[in-house]
Design an enzyme around this catalytic site. Structure first.
Site, PDB file in Angstrom:
ATOM      1  N   PHE A  91     -11.248  -7.369   6.806  1.00 14.87           N
ATOM      2  CA  PHE A  91     -10.443  -6.339   7.471  1.00 14.87           C
ATOM      3  C   PHE A  91     -10.087  -6.815   8.883  1.00 14.87           C
ATOM      4  O   PHE A  91     -10.860  -6.645   9.827  1.00 14.87           O
ATOM      5  CB  PHE A  91     -11.216  -5.022   7.522  1.00 14.87           C
ATOM      6  CG  PHE A  91     -11.474  -4.424   6.163  1.00 14.87           C
ATOM      7  CD1 PHE A  91     -10.632  -3.451   5.650  1.00 14.87           C
ATOM      8  CD2 PHE A  91     -12.540  -4.855   5.390  1.00 14.87           C
ATOM      9  CE1 PHE A  91     -10.858  -2.903   4.393  1.00 14.87           C
ATOM     10  CE2 PHE A  91     -12.784  -4.312   4.139  1.00 14.87           C
ATOM     11  CZ  PHE A  91     -11.938  -3.334   3.636  1.00 14.87           C
ATOM     12  N   GLU A 110     -15.356   0.844  -7.516  1.00 15.89           N
ATOM     13  CA  GLU A 110     -16.315   0.928  -6.411  1.00 15.89           C
ATOM     14  C   GLU A 110     -17.721   1.145  -6.945  1.00 15.89           C
ATOM     15  O   GLU A 110     -17.955   2.001  -7.791  1.00 15.89           O
ATOM     16  CB  GLU A 110     -15.910   2.092  -5.497  1.00 15.89           C
ATOM     17  CG  GLU A 110     -16.850   2.387  -4.348  1.00 15.89           C
ATOM     18  CD  GLU A 110     -16.452   3.667  -3.620  1.00 15.89           C
ATOM     19  OE1 GLU A 110     -17.296   4.579  -3.545  1.00 15.89           O
ATOM     20  OE2 GLU A 110     -15.300   3.757  -3.157  1.00 15.89           O
ATOM     21  N   LYS A 145     -16.442  -3.555  -7.014  1.00 18.24           N
ATOM     22  CA  LYS A 145     -16.323  -3.652  -5.557  1.00 18.24           C
ATOM     23  C   LYS A 145     -17.660  -3.322  -4.901  1.00 18.24           C
ATOM     24  O   LYS A 145     -18.155  -2.200  -5.002  1.00 18.24           O
ATOM     25  CB  LYS A 145     -15.231  -2.701  -5.075  1.00 18.24           C
ATOM     26  CG  LYS A 145     -14.768  -2.938  -3.658  1.00 18.24           C
ATOM     27  CD  LYS A 145     -13.548  -2.080  -3.362  1.00 18.24           C
ATOM     28  CE  LYS A 145     -12.981  -2.372  -1.995  1.00 18.24           C
ATOM     29  NZ  LYS A 145     -11.786  -1.523  -1.722  1.00 18.24           N
ATOM     30  N   ASP A 201       0.877  -1.164   0.000  1.00 19.54           N
ATOM     31  CA  ASP A 201       0.000   0.000   0.000  1.00 19.54           C
ATOM     32  C   ASP A 201       0.912   1.210   0.000  1.00 19.54           C
ATOM     33  O   ASP A 201       1.493   1.554   1.024  1.00 19.54           O
ATOM     34  CB  ASP A 201      -0.878  -0.023   1.250  1.00 19.54           C
ATOM     35  CG  ASP A 201      -1.918   1.079   1.259  1.00 19.54           C
ATOM     36  OD1 ASP A 201      -2.079   1.734   0.225  1.00 19.54           O
ATOM     37  OD2 ASP A 201      -2.550   1.276   2.309  1.00 19.54           O
ATOM     38  N   THR A 257     -16.552  -6.503  -0.373  1.00 13.72           N
ATOM     39  CA  THR A 257     -15.797  -5.814   0.668  1.00 13.72           C
ATOM     40  C   THR A 257     -16.636  -5.674   1.934  1.00 13.72           C
ATOM     41  O   THR A 257     -17.820  -5.992   1.946  1.00 13.72           O
ATOM     42  CB  THR A 257     -15.330  -4.434   0.165  1.00 13.72           C
ATOM     43  OG1 THR A 257     -14.405  -3.879   1.106  1.00 13.72           O
ATOM     44  CG2 THR A 257     -16.506  -3.484  -0.048  1.00 13.72           C
TER      45      THR A 257
END
Length: 397
Positions: A240, A158, A194, A76, A218
């Site tokens: 996550f 997205e 997403k 990242d 997600t």
């Protein structure tokens, strides 16, 4: 089974947590030499090990070498600071990214946004909301198209979180975006979409995947979300870890979380382990992506998972940590298709998921964290539309 970023991966460009710093962030994987950027990068090859191995190969010299032999590592990194060090190979285009681009007028992606705002097709909408939605779609796709030229992997786009509870609304939105991508020459195999992991989002994934359209689920914080997404055929499922751990530190009352804690396990890592084993034991096609990594130990505990998104500071630490051949400890692969075979699931976990049992299995952690994630997406989308309202039409058009 070997899974490489050239599968390709869907992780991607993210906005920095602080727009005041005026930096954009991009999750970067590695694959074969990048044809656009100079091949000066941290990784020459990142892939999951094809055979189960219980310890660190003594020929590997750093912790980074070790972990990248087991899992795809997705750095990242900051686009404008690290193109040479970490050339991007896969990306995500999002509302946060659009906001970041608009905060940096000199970025190469700004013209993609300005071109969207100048698109005459959107002018025909009488209602401002419809016009702004049209501009928003065009901006996402224009930026996504630019990214597709820069990366060899897939671009994940997205989908508006305001549609998260509208299955057919999600499907229509993806079809609209896909049509726009077709118009600029980006083929569907280069794309993922997403989608938040509500029941309606998972049902949309099922419909889209049946058409050959790849989805990226997600905001997964519970086993029922991961299992239902796998049953739907989602291409990528993103968990996550750190966010679930943070929730557990300050809340109680979630049976799934508390079961993990009673076993002395971190709830985020326990969820990844269960989801990975479910996917591999029962032969689902989904790839598991792990995000919100907090430290090196998180990575060590996840070795073997398909994809790990990691902050640069952790990768740099791994790169600088040498593991000599006579090192007393070894890094173990924790997850593998072979070990998944021996994982036991309860009858309740082997359901054919439907809306009723899905809703009854969503604990407070998943409900709250999913809601918080979607609220953030919705807020960013509204900010984009408010900004477009102010700057449309763009100068010099």
């Amino acid at each position: 089974m070997s899974a490489t970023l050239y599968s390709p991966l869907s992780s991607g460009i993210y906005s920095s947590s602080s727009f005041q710093e005026k930096k954009l962030r991009i999750a970067v994987g590695s694959a074969k030499p990048n044809l656009i950027f100079k091949p000066q990068r941290l990784f020459s090859s990142i892939r999951a090990a094809s055979n189960f191995s219980s310890s660190l190969d003594t020929g590997l010299s750093t912790e980074l070498d070790a972990v990248t032999s087991y899992s795809e590592i997705v750095p990242d990194t900051v686009v404008f600071d690290d193109f040479e060090r970490f050339p991007p190979t896969a990306a995500t285009v999002s509302s946060s990214l659009i906001l970041g681009i608009c905060s940096l007028p000199d970025t190469k992606f700004r013209s993609a946004v300005d071109t969207a705002l100048a698109d005459s097709e959107c002018y025909g909408f009488e209602k401002s909301d419809d016009r702004m939605s049209c501009f928003f779609n065009k901006a996402l796709v224009n930026v996504g198209g630019d990214l597709a030229k820069l990366v060899p992997g897939r671009v994940s786009t997205e989908v508006d979180a305001r549609l998260a509870y509208d299955t057919h609304g999600i499907v229509r939105k993806v079809h609209d975006l896909l049509k726009l991508y077709h118009g600029i020459g980006v083929p569907p195999e280069r794309l993922l979409f997403k989608i938040p992991s509500t029941w309606q989002g998972i049902e949309a994934s099922r419909l889209l995947e049946s058409e050959g359209i790849q989805t990226h689920m997600t905001f997964v914080y519970s086993f029922c979300q991961a299992a239902a997404a796998a049953q739907a055929g989602a291409s990528v499922i993103q968990i996550f870890v750190g966010r679930l751990r943070d929730w557990a530190r300050n809340h109680s009352g979630d049976s799934e979380v508390e079961t993990a804690l009673r076993r002395g396990e971190d709830p985020g890592l326990a969820l990844v382990t269960k989801a990975y084993n479910y996917i591999h034991k029962y032969g689902y096609k989904s790839k598991l992506m792990v995000a919100a990594i907090r430290n090196k130990q998180d990575i060590f505990n996840l070795l073997g998972v398909d994809y790990i998104i990691s902050p640069l500071k952790i990768l740099q630490s791994l790169k600088e940590s040498v593991t000599p051949p006579d090192e007393k400890y070894s890094l173990m692969r924790r997850l593998s298709p072979q070990s998944a075979v021996n994982y036991n699931f309860t009858n309740e976990e082997l359901l054919k998921w439907d809306q009723y049992n899905f809703a009854s299995s969503m604990g407070p952690a998943a409900v709250e964290l999913l809601s918080a994630g979607m609220d953030g997406y919705v807020s960013q989308s509204k900010r984009v539309e408010d900004l477009f309202e102010k700057i449309w039409p763009p100068p010099n058009v």
